[in-house]
Enzyme design. Structure first.
Site, short mmCIF file in Angstrom:
data_model
loop_
_atom_site.label_atom_id
_atom_site.label_comp_id
_atom_site.label_asym_id
_atom_site.label_seq_id
_atom_site.Cartn_x
_atom_site.Cartn_y
_atom_site.Cartn_z
N ASP A 101 -33.10 3.63 -30.20
CA ASP A 101 -32.22 3.02 -31.19
C ASP A 101 -30.89 2.83 -30.47
OD1 ASP A 101 -30.36 2.42 -33.11
OD2 ASP A 101 -31.20 3.78 -34.62
N LYS A 157 -21.84 -12.40 -33.43
CA LYS A 157 -22.12 -13.05 -32.14
C LYS A 157 -20.83 -13.59 -31.51
CE LYS A 157 -26.51 -12.36 -31.67
NZ LYS A 157 -27.04 -11.52 -30.60
N GLY A 198 -39.33 -7.88 -30.08
CA GLY A 198 -39.02 -9.02 -30.94
C GLY A 198 -39.57 -10.34 -30.42
N GLN A 199 -39.19 -11.42 -31.09
CA GLN A 199 -39.71 -12.74 -30.73
C GLN A 199 -39.42 -13.08 -29.26
OE1 GLN A 199 -37.84 -16.21 -32.48
NE2 GLN A 199 -39.55 -17.54 -31.93
N TYR A 224 -23.90 -12.49 -39.17
CA TYR A 224 -24.58 -12.59 -37.86
C TYR A 224 -23.73 -13.43 -36.90
CZ TYR A 224 -28.12 -14.47 -34.59
OH TYR A 224 -28.82 -14.87 -33.49
P1 NAD Z 1 -36.11 -10.28 -33.34
O1 NAD Z 1 -35.56 -9.95 -34.67
O2 NAD Z 1 -37.45 -10.92 -33.24
O3 NAD Z 1 -36.14 -8.97 -32.42
C1 NAD Z 1 -35.07 -8.07 -32.38
C2 NAD Z 1 -35.61 -6.74 -31.92
O4 NAD Z 1 -34.52 -5.82 -31.88
C3 NAD Z 1 -36.66 -6.17 -32.87
O5 NAD Z 1 -37.84 -5.84 -32.17
C4 NAD Z 1 -35.99 -4.93 -33.46
O6 NAD Z 1 -36.89 -3.87 -33.70
C5 NAD Z 1 -35.00 -4.59 -32.36
N1 NAD Z 1 -33.87 -3.79 -32.87
C6 NAD Z 1 -33.17 -3.95 -34.01
N2 NAD Z 1 -32.25 -2.99 -34.13
C7 NAD Z 1 -32.36 -2.21 -33.03
C8 NAD Z 1 -31.68 -1.07 -32.57
N3 NAD Z 1 -30.70 -0.50 -33.29
N4 NAD Z 1 -32.02 -0.54 -31.38
C9 NAD Z 1 -33.03 -1.09 -30.65
N5 NAD Z 1 -33.72 -2.17 -31.04
C10 NAD Z 1 -33.38 -2.72 -32.22
O7 NAD Z 1 -35.02 -11.18 -32.59
P2 NAD Z 1 -35.25 -12.23 -31.43
O8 NAD Z 1 -35.52 -13.54 -32.06
O9 NAD Z 1 -36.16 -11.72 -30.42
O10 NAD Z 1 -33.76 -12.34 -30.86
C11 NAD Z 1 -33.33 -11.57 -29.76
C12 NAD Z 1 -31.86 -11.85 -29.56
O11 NAD Z 1 -31.67 -13.25 -29.34
C13 NAD Z 1 -31.00 -11.47 -30.76
O12 NAD Z 1 -29.80 -10.92 -30.30
C14 NAD Z 1 -30.75 -12.79 -31.45
O13 NAD Z 1 -29.54 -12.79 -32.11
C15 NAD Z 1 -30.73 -13.75 -30.28
N6 NAD Z 1 -31.07 -15.11 -30.69
C16 NAD Z 1 -32.34 -15.40 -31.12
C17 NAD Z 1 -32.64 -16.69 -31.53
C18 NAD Z 1 -34.03 -17.05 -32.00
O14 NAD Z 1 -34.23 -18.20 -32.47
N7 NAD Z 1 -35.02 -16.17 -31.90
C19 NAD Z 1 -31.67 -17.68 -31.48
C20 NAD Z 1 -30.38 -17.34 -31.09
C21 NAD Z 1 -30.10 -16.06 -30.66
N1 SER Z 2 -32.71 -18.50 -34.77
C1 SER Z 2 -31.54 -17.75 -35.08
C2 SER Z 2 -31.39 -17.59 -36.55
O1 SER Z 2 -31.86 -18.45 -37.26
C3 SER Z 2 -30.32 -18.44 -34.54
O2 SER Z 2 -29.52 -17.52 -33.93
O3 SER Z 2 -30.81 -16.63 -36.98
#
Ligand code: NAD
Ligand code: SER
Length: 317
Positions: free
Chosen positions: A51, A144, A13-14, A140
């Site tokens: 998964d 959290k 992911g990101q 969501y």
């Molecule tokens: P993303 O959606 O880019 O990546 C999530 C990854 O999890 C994906 O690659 C997906 O394939 C994988 N995934 C989903 N279900 C799965 C499962 N059952 N088993 C294994 N893998 C699985 O999200 P992200 O932006 O990289 O965020 C990562 C974490 O950080 C998340 O928990 C998100 O809530 C948290 N977060 C992100 C942000 C943000 O701005 N990116 C902000 C706050 C919190």
């Molecule tokens: N960047 C995330 C969202 O927009 C915040 O957790 O869902």
């Protein structure tokens, strides 16, 4: 080199795709096992298909690699999560319960749990402090907030060392976001660099807390490396980078790309954004483990545009 064995769940992911490289730089290539639902074609070494709703497979992977730390990133984010609320709850909670239980049974030493500004809701007006009331508006955010409380429970009940950050919206050039309300703030740079018009799904004055990926990586590792006695918050630490509106990020980009154009076409994500705070007070993170962000909006804009121009091989005239 440190002798940790780290599993990153949701590594494609990101955040995960950047974090895996960051941790490998610190701990060594073969010490960090990436895992996700599907193989990442660019990174097949030290990778496990997982998964995380499947606790038995997670258990086998943790045993096979003698894992000592888990970064649990897998989740469905705020905007995508609203399309199927019960499925979002199921995935976000079941994956975390599996991580907690497998970690407990295998003596995993540390867990990182990413929380979010989405834990806050309508009772926070403007700025959220560490102990503001949590009444999230999205499934969501509810997941959290629940995850934070389970982290605190496992810490108190079993003494497990679980650490968590309430990330703001994360902005990166290396990777694309996966279905959040703050995603516009990454997409806008791609459109600007490619010379395309940008349709923004939020209104121009909707201010949200954001952070640059480089600062997010620094905060994550600082928290995970801090001595345990410095960690006073076992739910999720507030974390702030910067706050801006679509108009302000647009104005920042205009300083480098003066002919960039934007239109505002708010959709269902506007209501989610309006339920979140505009500012985050992260005093506890600053006091407990020395957190300080390095990036302002303009500094981030310069780096984003420079890096995306390299990515798209755009030569400045
Ligand atoms: P993303 O959606 O880019 O990546 C999530 C990854 O999890 C994906 O690659 C997906 O394939 C994988 N995934 C989903 N279900 C799965 C499962 N059952 N088993 C294994 N893998 C699985 O999200 P992200 O932006 O990289 O965020 C990562 C974490 O950080 C998340 O928990 C998100 O809530 C948290 N977060 C992100 C942000 C943000 O701005 N990116 C902000 C706050 C919190
Ligand atoms: N960047 C995330 C969202 O927009 C915040 O957790 O869902």
């Amino acid at each position: 080199m440190k002798s940790e064995r780290i599993l990153v769940i949701g590594a494609n992911g990101q955040i995960g795709s950047v974090l895996v490289e960051y941790l490998r730089g610190m701990y060594g290539e073969n010490q960090v096992i990436a895992s996700d639902l599907k193989v990442n074609s660019e990174r097949q070494d030290y990778f496990e298909v997982l998964d995380a709703t499947d606790g038995k497979t997670l258990d086998k992977i943790v045993k096979r690699h003698s894992i000592t730390q888990i970064y649990h990133l897998a989740a469905i984010l705020s905007a995508k999560g609203e399309q199927d609320p019960l499925n979002t709850w199921q995935i976000n909670m079941q994956t975390y319960f599996n991580v907690l239980e497998v970690a407990r049974e295998n003596g995993v030493k540390k867990i990182f749990y990413p929380s979010s500004i989405a834990v806050f809701g309508a009772h926070v007006h403007g700025s959220a402090d560490q102990f503001s009331y949590l009444d999230p508006s999205t499934v969501y955010g509810i997941s959290k907030a629940a995850g934070e409380n389970w982290s605190n429970y496992y810490f108190n009940r079993y003494g497990m060392d679980i650490r968590s950050l309430r990330y703001p919206g994360i902005i990166s050039y290396q990777s694309m976001p996966g279905g959040g309300t703050t995603d516009y703030a990454v997409d806008i740079y791609h459109k600007a660099v490619k010379g395309e018009h940008f349709d923004c799904f939020l209104e121009e004055n909707t201010t949200l807390p954001m952070i640059y990926m480089s600062d997010a990586m620094d905060a994550t590792v600082r928290l995970m490396e801090a001595p345990a006695e410095k960690i006073t918050v076992r739910t999720g630490y507030n974390l702030a980078g910067m706050s801006f509106s679509p108009k302000e990020i647009y104005d920042s980009i205009l300083k480098i790309i003066p002919d960039f154009e934007i239109s505002y076409k708010p959709d269902y994500r506007q209501a989610i954004a309006e339920s979140w705070p505009q500012q985050i007070d992260d005093s506890e993170a600053r006091t407990d483990w020395g957190w300080r962000p390095a990036y302002s909006l303009d500094k981030m804009t310069e780096e984003m545009i420079t890096e995306l121009r390299k990515k798209y091989e755009i030569v400045r005239s």
